[in-house]
Design an enzyme around this catalytic site. Structure first.
Site, PDB file in Angstrom:
ATOM      1  N   ILE A 198      37.114  26.681  47.615  1.00 56.17           N
ATOM      2  CA  ILE A 198      37.942  25.630  48.211  1.00 56.17           C
ATOM      3  C   ILE A 198      37.925  24.396  47.315  1.00 56.17           C
ATOM      4  O   ILE A 198      36.857  23.894  46.956  1.00 56.17           O
ATOM      5  CB  ILE A 198      37.429  25.273  49.618  1.00 56.17           C
ATOM      6  CG1 ILE A 198      37.634  26.468  50.554  1.00 56.17           C
ATOM      7  CG2 ILE A 198      38.158  24.044  50.159  1.00 56.17           C
ATOM      8  CD1 ILE A 198      36.998  26.285  51.904  1.00 56.17           C
ATOM      9  N   ASN A 224      36.575  28.773  36.260  1.00 56.64           N
ATOM     10  CA  ASN A 224      35.576  29.153  37.253  1.00 56.64           C
ATOM     11  C   ASN A 224      35.422  28.043  38.281  1.00 56.64           C
ATOM     12  O   ASN A 224      35.156  26.895  37.927  1.00 56.64           O
ATOM     13  CB  ASN A 224      34.248  29.401  36.543  1.00 56.64           C
ATOM     14  CG  ASN A 224      33.173  29.840  37.490  1.00 56.64           C
ATOM     15  OD1 ASN A 224      32.568  29.026  38.176  1.00 56.64           O
ATOM     16  ND2 ASN A 224      32.929  31.136  37.539  1.00 56.64           N
ATOM     17  N   GLU A 249      32.155  25.923  38.250  1.00 52.84           N
ATOM     18  CA  GLU A 249      32.030  24.984  37.151  1.00 52.84           C
ATOM     19  C   GLU A 249      32.968  23.808  37.331  1.00 52.84           C
ATOM     20  O   GLU A 249      32.623  22.672  36.985  1.00 52.84           O
ATOM     21  CB  GLU A 249      32.319  25.691  35.823  1.00 52.84           C
ATOM     22  CG  GLU A 249      32.109  24.838  34.601  1.00 52.84           C
ATOM     23  CD  GLU A 249      30.660  24.453  34.373  1.00 52.84           C
ATOM     24  OE1 GLU A 249      29.785  24.990  35.065  1.00 52.84           O
ATOM     25  OE2 GLU A 249      30.412  23.611  33.507  1.00 52.84           O
ATOM     26  N   GLU A 279      37.672  21.125  47.121  1.00 54.21           N
ATOM     27  CA  GLU A 279      37.420  19.872  47.841  1.00 54.21           C
ATOM     28  C   GLU A 279      37.758  18.651  47.000  1.00 54.21           C
ATOM     29  O   GLU A 279      37.946  17.556  47.520  1.00 54.21           O
ATOM     30  CB  GLU A 279      35.962  19.795  48.324  1.00 54.21           C
ATOM     31  CG  GLU A 279      34.928  19.943  47.222  1.00 54.21           C
ATOM     32  CD  GLU A 279      34.410  21.368  47.123  1.00 54.21           C
ATOM     33  OE1 GLU A 279      33.206  21.546  47.000  1.00 54.21           O
ATOM     34  OE2 GLU A 279      35.218  22.300  47.178  1.00 54.21           O
ATOM     35  N   ASP A 323      72.976   0.399  46.964  1.00 52.94           N
ATOM     36  CA  ASP A 323      73.802  -0.725  47.350  1.00 52.94           C
ATOM     37  C   ASP A 323      74.395  -1.329  46.068  1.00 52.94           C
ATOM     38  O   ASP A 323      73.878  -1.104  44.977  1.00 52.94           O
ATOM     39  CB  ASP A 323      72.942  -1.767  48.082  1.00 52.94           C
ATOM     40  CG  ASP A 323      73.772  -2.901  48.669  1.00 52.94           C
ATOM     41  OD1 ASP A 323      74.952  -2.670  48.946  1.00 52.94           O
ATOM     42  OD2 ASP A 323      73.233  -4.010  48.828  1.00 52.94           O
ATOM     43  N   VAL A 380      33.647  29.203  50.311  1.00 51.57           N
ATOM     44  CA  VAL A 380      33.518  27.742  50.303  1.00 51.57           C
ATOM     45  C   VAL A 380      33.591  27.207  48.881  1.00 51.57           C
ATOM     46  O   VAL A 380      34.212  26.173  48.603  1.00 51.57           O
ATOM     47  CB  VAL A 380      32.187  27.324  50.975  1.00 51.57           C
ATOM     48  CG1 VAL A 380      31.916  25.838  50.751  1.00 51.57           C
ATOM     49  CG2 VAL A 380      32.232  27.633  52.458  1.00 51.57           C
ATOM     50  N   ALA A 381      32.990  27.939  47.949  1.00 50.09           N
ATOM     51  CA  ALA A 381      33.028  27.504  46.549  1.00 50.09           C
ATOM     52  C   ALA A 381      34.443  27.527  45.998  1.00 50.09           C
ATOM     53  O   ALA A 381      34.774  26.765  45.088  1.00 50.09           O
ATOM     54  CB  ALA A 381      32.130  28.414  45.711  1.00 50.09           C
ATOM     55  N   ASP A 413      70.764  -2.393  56.328  1.00 45.89           N
ATOM     56  CA  ASP A 413      70.279  -1.274  55.524  1.00 45.89           C
ATOM     57  C   ASP A 413      69.011  -0.650  56.094  1.00 45.89           C
ATOM     58  O   ASP A 413      68.646   0.467  55.718  1.00 45.89           O
ATOM     59  CB  ASP A 413      69.984  -1.742  54.095  1.00 45.89           C
ATOM     60  CG  ASP A 413      71.232  -2.237  53.378  1.00 45.89           C
ATOM     61  OD1 ASP A 413      72.276  -1.578  53.500  1.00 45.89           O
ATOM     62  OD2 ASP A 413      71.158  -3.290  52.717  1.00 45.89           O
ATOM     63  N   ASP A 420      69.103  -4.206  50.967  1.00 41.25           N
ATOM     64  CA  ASP A 420      68.444  -5.501  51.067  1.00 41.25           C
ATOM     65  C   ASP A 420      68.629  -6.165  52.421  1.00 41.25           C
ATOM     66  O   ASP A 420      67.878  -7.052  52.776  1.00 41.25           O
ATOM     67  CB  ASP A 420      68.954  -6.446  49.972  1.00 41.25           C
ATOM     68  CG  ASP A 420      70.469  -6.622  50.003  1.00 41.25           C
ATOM     69  OD1 ASP A 420      71.107  -6.036  50.904  1.00 41.25           O
ATOM     70  OD2 ASP A 420      71.013  -7.330  49.140  1.00 41.25           O
TER      71      ASP A 420
END
Length: 1037
Positions: free
Chosen positions: A339, A798, A801, A341, A383, A336-337, A736, A732
C-alpha cells in the site's frame, strides 16, 4: 416580488426563464399601471399598516442563510475516498499486527507502532485540509450579503424617512436614490429628479460602463441589460437623483437569484479529475492487494492444513491454528507493504509546489486540487472585459478636419492604459498642433469631469472611463506651439489638461441627458470672451451643427457633402467596434455675454431647466471626432495561439455588446479576420433558443456569446460538462459567481473582481490576465506528469525499498520541469485512465526486471567467479552450482562438501565446523549485493520517471538538480550503513569491494536501457494514434 390579487402571497424563484408569467413586468408598464398594481402613490407611499401586512407575506428584504454541512459530516466526507479507506484499513491491520507482535517481542513493540501511527497522522492532516477547504465554499454566499445596501430613504404615510434599515423594505415602497447610493432592492424608476440617472451595474450584468436609466417603459421580453426602467439591488448610482418603486425584495431580486444559483451549484460540485483517477487507482490497488493476500496464503495452505487419502477420499485432517495465523500474518504484511502510504503526501507536496510556482506567475490557487484540474482543462470560457481586454478605455483613432471642407485627417493612436506615456499618435504634424487640433484638445480637456492619478505604480481613472481616455489623449497631443517649456505647467499627470483649464475657465455645465446625448460647458477665456464647448454622440452634434472648423481655424458652412464625409468616417469607426464621440463649439452666446456663474444673473434661469439645453447647443461648429475602445491586452493574442496548439477550446462569454465583442475576438485571434462567424457568434438569448445546444458547442474553433446573463453562463458550463469537457470559467462580477462555482475550475479576477466572485472561485488571477491562465494550464499538466512519475517509480520498484527511501528520492520527482512539448499536446480527457494498459505493461516489465536483477545478483555471487568480465573471486568465497543453491536445505546429505573462508572488509567468515552454514550465515555478502542492486536500480529508475515518454537524451538528469541531490543522499546513506561498522552490524550487512560495486552497477544500469526502448515504442504508438485521429478531431488540432 410584486403580484396582485389572489397571487399576492405566492413566492417562487425565477432562475430558468427570463420572464416568469406570474411576475408583474413593471419594466414594461407605465408608471400609472405600476402604482395601481402595487396599490401605492408616489407622493404618500405605503401606510404603516400595509407595510406590516406585506412584511408578513414577503418577510424581510434580506438574503436567506443556507445551513452548511456540519463539521462531523465534513470530516466523514474526507474518508469517502478509496485510497484513504485502503490506507485506513492498512493502519488498522498494522496496528493489530504490531499489538500482536508486541506481546511476544517486547523490544520491537514501539518501533512496530511507527508505521500505523504515521498512516493515521497522514489521514488526519488530509482530513483537516479537506474540512478547511470545504468551509471556504460557504464564504461566497456571505460575501454576497456584503454588497447589499444597509439603509434606504423611504416615503411612508406621506413622510420621508431618511435612514430606514434596508431589510425592512417591502414591495410597493417608494424609495429615493441619490449619487453614491447602493440600490437596496429591485425597483421600477418612477421619476427622474435630475436630467440623467446613471447606474453602475457591471458586476451584475457584465456591462463595461455605467448605464443610463429612464422612467419610460421598455419591451416586456427585454433581457436584464435592456431593462432600462429598472434598478437592481446591489448596484450603485453614479449620477443623478430619482424616485423608485420597490418591485422585488430579498431572494426574489436579481441578486437573490444569483444567491440561489451559487447555493445550487455548490451542492452539485463533482469530484476533481484527480480524485476520480485516484479512486480508480485505489480500486485497482485493492484488487491487486486482495489477490496477493489470497495467493500468498493459499500457496502455504499445505503447511497448516494436511490430510490423508483413504479409499480415494480425504481423511484425517490436521489443522495448525498457530501456523495458519503465522502465514496469514505474512500475507497481510505483504499486502500492507504494497500500500502506497506515501502517495497522499507526495500528491499534496506536488500540488503545494505547483501552488507556489503559480503564485509566482500571478495565479493564486485557493483549492489545492485545482492545480491539477487545470492540467486537463479542455475548454476555457473567458469573460471579455478586464480579462481579454485591459478594462481601461483608450482612444484608438482621432479624426480632425482637413484643409478644405471635402477632406478629413485621420490619426491612429497607440496605447492600452491610462498612462499618458503609453503609446503615441501616428502621423502627428511635425510642427505641432494646428488650430483645429488645438480646439479638439481644448474641448476634450475642459468639457470633461474625469481625472487620472498615478498611485502604486499604476494609472487610475476617476469618473467616466471614456472621459478619462479623452484626457489621456490630450496629454498625448501635447501643448500648443511655444508652450512646451512654459514653467507654469506643473508635473501633474494631466498637465496639459490643467493648462487648458487655466487658459479657459468653466463657469457653467449643461449636464448630459439621453435625449440630446451630449454634454456642454460654458467657458470664460482670459480675455473675457464666453464660448460653449460640447462633446457627445456624433450624429446628434452633426444635426445641431451648421458650420465646421478647418485645419487653419477658419470656419465654413457644414454642407451636405461634408455631413456625408463625417458620417462615413463615423460608420467606418463604428464597424470596427469603436465608441465614437464628436466635438463642437459655439462662440455666439448673447444671453451669456456677461454671465459669470452667479445665481442672480438672468441667464442662470436658462441653465436650471434642462429643456433649454438643446436650443443653447444649436448652430454649433463641428471640429472632429474620436473613436474609443476597451483595448485587448497585448499578450492575449499569443495566449490564444498557445491554447489552440494545446488543443484547448476558447469560448468568450460576455455581457457586452455583440459588435464590440466580435471585433475584439477577431483582433485577439479567437476568430480569423475574414472568418464567417454568423454561426459562431450568438447572444445569450439566441443560444437559449437553439434546439441542439450541444451541437453548437461542439463546433471547432472559437465561439462567442454576447449579452449573456448568469443563467446563460450556467447553462453553457453545464452542457459542456455533460459532454465530458473539463471547463475553466473566468469572471469578475456577481453575475459570474454561479458559473464560477459550477465550473470544474472557477477563475476570478484579483483586481477588478468582486469579493463574491473571488469566494466562489478556485483560483484568483492577481493580474486579471488571460495569458496567466494559459501558463497555469501548462503548470497543471506538469504537476500531473510529476505525480504519474512517482506512481511509475513506486510500482516498478520494490515496495519495501520505496517506503525506506521515500523521503529522499521519491519526493524529489515533484520538482521535475515540464516536458518541452507539454503545451503542444492535446489536453487529456477527464475520463482518461491514470494507468493505461501500455503504462501498466511497462510497469510490469520494469518491475519484473527489478525482481530478476535483485535475486539474480544473489545467485551470481554464489555460482560465478566472474560476470561480464568482472572478477568476483577476490574475497575467496566458494562457488556452488545452481542446483546446490536451490536445494541448500539438503546440504547435510552432501558428501565431501567443504567451504573456504571468505573476507568482507576486515571480517573473515569461516565455516570449518559447519559448512552448511555457508547458506545461512554466509549469505550476508549475497544479501548485501541484492540490497545494493535494489538501491541502485531504484535510483536509476527514478531517472526513468523524469518523463513519461521523453528520452533521457532530450530530458537529461540535470534538468532536475533536486533529483540528483536526492539520489546522492540515498547513495550516501547506503554507503554510511555499509562502511560504518556499527551500522553495518545493526543492519546485518557487510562492506563491498570495488569489483563488487562494478557488478552492482552492471546489473542495475540495464533498467534505464529497457525503459528507453519501451519509451521509444510508446512514442511511436502515440504518433501513429495522433496521425490517425487528427482528421476526426478538429477541435484538438
Amino acid at each position: 416580488m410584486g403580484k396582485g390579487g389572489e397571487n399576492y402571497g405566492k413566492r417562487e424563484f425565477v432562475n430558468s426563464k427570463p420572464t416568469d408569467p406570474d411576475v408583474f413586468p413593471a419594466w414594461a408598464k407605465d408608471i400609472h399601471e405600476c402604482e395601481k398594481h402595487y396599490d401605492v402613490s408616489q407622493k404618500s407611499g405605503l401606510s404603516t399598516a400595509e407595510v406590516e401586512n406585506r412584511r408578513r407575506i414577503y418577510g424581510n428584504n434580506e438574503l436567506e442563510k443556507h445551513e452548511g454541512q456540519s463539521i462531523w459530516s465534513l470530516i466523514m466526507e474526507q474518508f469517502n475516498d478509496t485510497l484513504v479507506r485502503i490506507l485506513l484499513l492498512a493502519a488498522v491491520v498494522s496496528f493489530v499486527l504490531a499489538w500482536y507482535d508486541g506481546d511476544e517481542g517486547g523490544e520491537m513493540e514501539i518501533t512496530a507502532f511507527v508505521e500505523p501511527l504515521v498512516i493515521f497522522l497522514i489521514l488526519i492532516v488530509n482530513a483537516i485540509v479537506g474540512v478547511w477547504q470545504e468551509n471556504n465554499a460557504e464564504k461566497a454566499l456571505e460575501a454576497l450579503k456584503e454588497i447589499q445596501s444597509e439603509q434606504a430613504t423611504v416615503i411612508r404615510d406621506g413622510i420621508k424617512i431618511p435612514s430606514l434599515p434596508a431589510k425592512e423594505l417591502v414591495p410597493g415602497d417608494i424609495v429615493e436614490l441619490k449619487v453614491g447610493d447602493k440600490v437596496p432592492a429591485d425597483m421600477r424608476v418612477l421619476e427622474l429628479v435630475s436630467s440623467t440617472l446613471r447606474v453602475e451595474q457591471g458586476s451584475l450584468t457584465g456591462e463595461s460602463e455605467a448605464v443610463n436609466k429612464t422612467n419610460k417603459s421598455v419591451s416586456e421580453d427585454a433581457d436584464i441589460q435592456g431593462k432600462r426602467s429598472m434598478v437592481f439591488a446591489g448596484t450603485t448610482v453614479v449620477n443623478g437623483n430619482c424616485f423608485c418603486l420597490v418591485t422585488q425584495i430579498g431572494m426574489e431580486t436579481e441578486i437573490g437569484k444569483v444567491h440561489t444559483q451559487i447555493h445550487v451549484a455548490s451542492q452539485s460540485e463533482e469530484d476533481t479529475p484527480l480524485k476520480k483517477k485516484l479512486n480508480e487507482f485505489g480500486e485497482v490497488l485493492t484488487m491487486i492487494i486482495g489477490v496477493i493476500c489470497i495467493f500468498v496464503w493459499l500457496i502455504n495452505v499445505k503447511y497448516f492444513l494436511s490430510w490423508e487419502y483413504i479409499d480415494g477420499w480425504p481423511r484425517n485432517f490436521k489443522f495448525s491454528f498457530e501456523k495458519c495465523t503465522y502465514y496469514f500474518e505474512i500475507a497481510v504484511a505483504l499486502a500492507v507493504a504494497a500500500i502506497p502510504e506515501g502517495l497522499p503526501a507526495v500528491i499534496t507536496t506536488c500540488l503545494a509546489l505547483g501552488t507556489r510556482k503559480m503564485a509566482q506567475k500571478n495565479a493564486l490557487v485557493r483549492k489545492l486540487p485545482s492545480v491539477e484540474t487545470l492540467g486537463c482543462t479542455t475548454v476555457i470560457c473567458s469573460d471579455k472585459t478586464g480579462t481579454l481586454t485591459t478594462n481601461q478605455m483608450a482612444v484608438a483613432k482621432l479624426v480632425a478636419m482637413g484643409g478644405h471642407a471635402s477632406s478629413l485627417r485621420s490619426f491612429r493612436v497607440d496605447g492600452t492604459t491610462y498612462n499618458p506615456s503609453d503609446g503615441k499618435i501616428h502621423g502627428w504634424p511635425s510642427g505641432g498642433m494646428d488650430a483645429n487640433l488645438e480646439t479638439i484638445a481644448k474641448i476634450s480637456a475642459i468639457c470633461n469631469d474625469a481625472g487620472v492619478t498615478h498611485s502604486d505604480n499604476k494609472y487610475v481613472a476617476h469618473g467616466m472611463p471614456t472621459e478619462a481616455a479623452i484626457k489621456v489623449l490630450v496629454e498625448k497631443m501635447g501643448l500648443p506651439k511655444g508652450l512646451y517649456s512654459d514653467g507654469a505647467v506643473g508635473n501633474d499627470v494631466l498637465r496639459c489638461c490643467q493648462w487648458w483649464n487655466e487658459y479657459e475657465h468653466r463657469i457653467a455645465t449643461l449636464e448630459f441627458d439621453r435625449d440630446r446625448k451630449s454634454m456642454g460647458v460654458i467657458v470664460k477665456s482670459k480675455s473675457g470672451r464666453r464660448s460653449l464647448l460640447v462633446k457627445g454622440a456624433v450624429e446628434n452634434l452633426l444635426e445641431r451643427s451648421s458650420k465646421m472648423q478647418l485645419l487653419d481655424g477658419s470656419v465654413v458652412p457644414l454642407d451636405q457633402n461634408s455631413r456625408i464625409l463625417v458620417s462615413n468616417a463615423l460608420q467606418d469607426m463604428s464597424s470596427g467596434a469603436l465608441r465614437c464621440l464628436g466635438f463642437a463649439y459655439k462662440d455666439e452666446l448673447p444671453e451669456f455675454e456677461t454671465y459669470d456663474g452667479s445665481d442672480d444673473h438672468p441667464a442662470h434661469a436658462l441653465l436650471l431647466d434642462p429643456s433649454n439645453y438643446p436650443s443653447i447647443e444649436s448652430n454649433l461648429t463641428f471640429v472632429g471626432l474620436v473613436g474609443l475602445r476597451d483595448p485587448p491586452r497585448q499578450e492575449v493574442h499569443q495566449a490564444i495561439e498557445d491554447c489552440k496548439a494545446a488543443g484547448i477550446h476558447v469560448m468568450v462569454i460576455t455581457g457586452d455588446n455583440k459588435n464590440t465583442a466580435e471585433a475584439i475576438c477577431r483582433e485577439i485571434g479567437v476568430f480569423g479576420l475574414m472568418e464567417d462567424i454568423s454561426s459562431k457568434s450568438l447572444t445569450g438569448k439566441e443560444f437559449m433558443a437553439i434546439s441542439d445546444k450541444k451541437a453548437h458547442l461542439r463546433q471547432s474553433g472559437g465561439l462567442l456569446f454576447s449579452r449573456a446573463e448568469p443563467r446563460h453562463k450556467q447553462e453553457i458550463v453545464r452542457l459542456l460538462k455533460e459532454d465530458g469537457e473539463v471547463v475553466a470559467m473566468t469572471g469578475d462580477g456577481v453575475n459570474d459567481a454561479p458559473a464560477l462555482k459550477l465550473a470544474d475550475i472557477g477563475i476570478a479576477m484579483g483586481i477588478a473582481g468582486t469579493e463574491v466572485a473571488k469566494e466562489a472561485s478556485d483560483m484568483v488571477l492577481a493580474d486579471d490576465n488571460f495569458s496567466t491562465i494559459v501558463s497555469a494550464v501548462g503548470e497543471g499538466r506538469s504537476i500531473y506528469d510529476n505525480m504519474k512519475a512517482f506512481i511509475r517509480y513506486m510500482i516498478s520498484s520494490n515496495i519495501g525499498e520505496v517506503a525506506s527511501i521515500f523521503l529522499t528520492a521519491a519526493l524529489a520527482l515533484g520538482f521535475n520541469p515540464p516536458d518541452k512539448d507539454i503545451m503542444k499536446k492535446p489536453p487529456r480527457r477527464s475520463d482518461d485512465s491514470l494507468i493505461t494498459a501500455w503504462i501498466l505493461f511497462r510497469y510490469l516489465v520494469i518491475g519484473l526486471y527489478v525482481g530478476v536483477a535483485t535475486v539474480g545478483v544473489f545467485i551470481i555471487w554464489y555460482t560465478h567467479g566472474s560476470f561480464l568480465g568482472i572478477d568476483l573471486s577476490g574475497d575467496g568465497h566458494t562457488l556452488v552450482t545452481y542446483p546446490q543453491l536451490a536445494n541448500w536445505a539438503q546440504c547435510s546429505s552432501w558428501k565431501n562438501f567443504t567451504v573456504s573462508p571468505f573476507t568482507a572488509g576486515n571480517q573473515v567468515f569461516s565455516f570449518e565446523n559447519n559448512p552448511c552454514d555457508y547458506f545461512q550465515g554466509g549469505k550476508v555478502k549475497a544479501m548485501t549485493l541484492s540490497l545494493s542492486v535494489l538501491v541502485a536500480i531504484e535510483m536509476f529508475n527514478s531517472l526513468n520517471a523524469l518523463s513519461e515518454d521523453g528520452s533521457l537524451l532530450t530530458m537529461p538528469p540535470w534538468v532536475n538538480p533536486w533529483l540528483l541531490l536526492a539520489m546522492s543522499v540515498s547513495f550516501g546513506l547506503h554507503f554510511l550503513i555499509l562502511y560504518v561498522p556499527f551500522l553495518a552490524q545493526v543492519f546485518g550487512i557487510v562492506p563491498l569491494s570495488f569489483n563488487e560495486w562494478l557488478l552492482v552497477l552492471a546489473v542495475a544500469f540495464p533498467v534505464i536501457l529497457i525503459d528507453e526502448v519501451l519509451k521509444f515504442v510508446g512514442r511511436l504508438g502515440r504518433r501513429m494514434r495522433s496521425s490517425s485521429q487528427r482528421p476526426l478531431k478538429p477541435k484538438t488540432e
